[in-house]
Design an enzyme around this catalytic site. Structure first.
Site, short mmCIF file in Angstrom:
data_model
loop_
_atom_site.label_atom_id
_atom_site.label_comp_id
_atom_site.label_asym_id
_atom_site.label_seq_id
_atom_site.Cartn_x
_atom_site.Cartn_y
_atom_site.Cartn_z
N GLU A 70 0.87 -1.19 0.00
CA GLU A 70 0.00 0.00 0.00
C GLU A 70 0.90 1.23 0.00
OE1 GLU A 70 -2.76 -0.66 3.22
OE2 GLU A 70 -3.39 -2.57 2.37
N GLU A 229 -8.53 4.25 4.87
CA GLU A 229 -8.28 3.61 3.57
C GLU A 229 -8.36 4.70 2.51
OE1 GLU A 229 -7.60 0.40 3.19
OE2 GLU A 229 -8.23 -0.48 5.08
ZN LIG Z 1 -3.97 -2.12 4.49
#
Ligand SMILES: [Zn+2]
Length: 350
Positions: A70, A229
């Site tokens: 990420e 997120e």
């Molecule tokens: Zn994550």
């Protein structure tokens, strides 16, 4: 002076030493308790004469890269730090920066052996101890990392001032809400309001026990925390951070003013959801009724078949439900997704 791209490479590699000189010169104490971790705190003399004693100064934990693939959060963290180190005097909180899973980041993988974000429980820490004593249960580097991080954040959050934790992630799939957060612990209106003003359009309130990093800091350190997120996973350098400029601006403001001041998006309380059901993959036969391209927060009408396992099926209950993090490919025994329900049905995007 390193370029922006070089500094991003340094941060992604957990090399944070270029922060030392500017903050030392500005009178802060700077320590590096672990690779990829830096703590920058006001020296006692720096807060003398100010209204708040050092113990009451707000403490902010900023973490990224808990999942190694990420990259957008690591890029955002880099940008926040590179702005801050040019104006170190402006730092108004005690700051702990954590770049999470360094080996996984280097290999561009979510994790190496076990998902780091499922290990933040005191029991995990104890099992890591047992491993070190020569017991047979395996000790993976991620277990040790989680144990060390729990010790460091416990110390960092041991004072009386405000405590905040922003654990920055990006999701595996697209989402109806490009930026959303899981908020563990008790509901706090000021925190939710600030997250909304920071561009977090949806929040899943989670009061259930969890082994995530943000759940640990909420449950064991008393922090207002969240797993944020931000968009969808993509390769380093290919993230469109401009999509999250409101989030960036709000975090930068928190660093400079040391308080949860509303951002530029006023009155943007996130749409609130709560967890209705957690899918645990019991057997290799587990399957969802929809394909892999299904977005987070896709809604399903009451009665819709969602998932099947060898002896069980799951259908939507009496109100609309939304799917989150569906991943039938996880190992047996692990979480394969969540179903959430809107607390305010009228405001959820359909
Ligand atoms: Zn994550």
């Amino acid at each position: 002076m390193s370029s922006g791209a070089d500094f991003c490479t340094e941060v992604a590699g957990g090399r944070l030493t270029s922060l030392e000189r500017p903050f030392l010169r500005a009178g802060f104490t700077v320590t590096f308790p672990l690779p990829g971790v830096v703590q920058i705190c006001a020296a006692p003399e720096l807060v003398t004469g100010k209204t708040e004693p050092a113990a009451l100064r707000g403490r902010l934990l900023l973490s990224a890269g808990i999942h190694g693939d990420e990259t957008a959060p690591v890029e955002m963290l880099t940008k926040l730090l590179s702005v801050l180190k040019k104006h170190p005097h402006q730092l108004a909180v005690d700051l702990l920066v954590v770049v999470g899973n360094l080996c996984a980041i280097a290999q561009q993988k979510r994790y190496i052996d076990v998902d780091l974000n499922r290990l933040f429980l005191p029991e995990c820490s104890r099992s890591a101890d047992a491993d070190a004593s020569g017991n047979t249960c395996p000790q993976f580097p991620e277990q040790l990392r989680a144990k060390q991080l729990m010790q460091i954040v416990q110390l960092f959050f041991s004072g009386n001032g405000a405590k905040w934790h922003l654990d920055l992630h990006s999701a595996i799939r697209d989402s109806v809400y490009p930026a959303f957060a899981i908020v563990p612990g008790q509901r706090d209106a000021v925190w939710l309001d600030w997250l909304g003003s920071a561009g977090i359009a949806a929040v899943i309130l989670n009061t259930l026990p969890s082994a995530s990093f943000s759940s640990y800091t909420a449950s064991y350190c008393g922090a207002l925390s969240c797993t944020a997120e931000l968009g969808r996973v993509s390769a380093m350098g290919h993230n469109k951070l401009s999509r999250f400029s409101v989030t960036f601006t709000c975090i930068a403001s928190l660093l400079r003013c040391g308080a949860l001041k509303p951002g530029i998006t006023e009155g943007a309380m996130p749409v609130l959801f709560r967890v209705k059901h957690e899918f645990i993959k019991k057997t290799a036969a587990f399957a969802f009724s929809f394909d892999d391209s299904t977005c987070n927060f896709t809604q399903f009408a009451p009665g819709t078949l969602i998932a099947t396992d060898i002896n069980t099926i799951y259908r939507v209950g009496s109100v609309t439900e939304y799917v989150l993090f569906p991943n039938a490919g996880v190992r047996v025994g692990l979480r394969a997704g969540l179903m959430v329900v809107a607390e305010s049905q009228d405001r959820a995007v359909s």
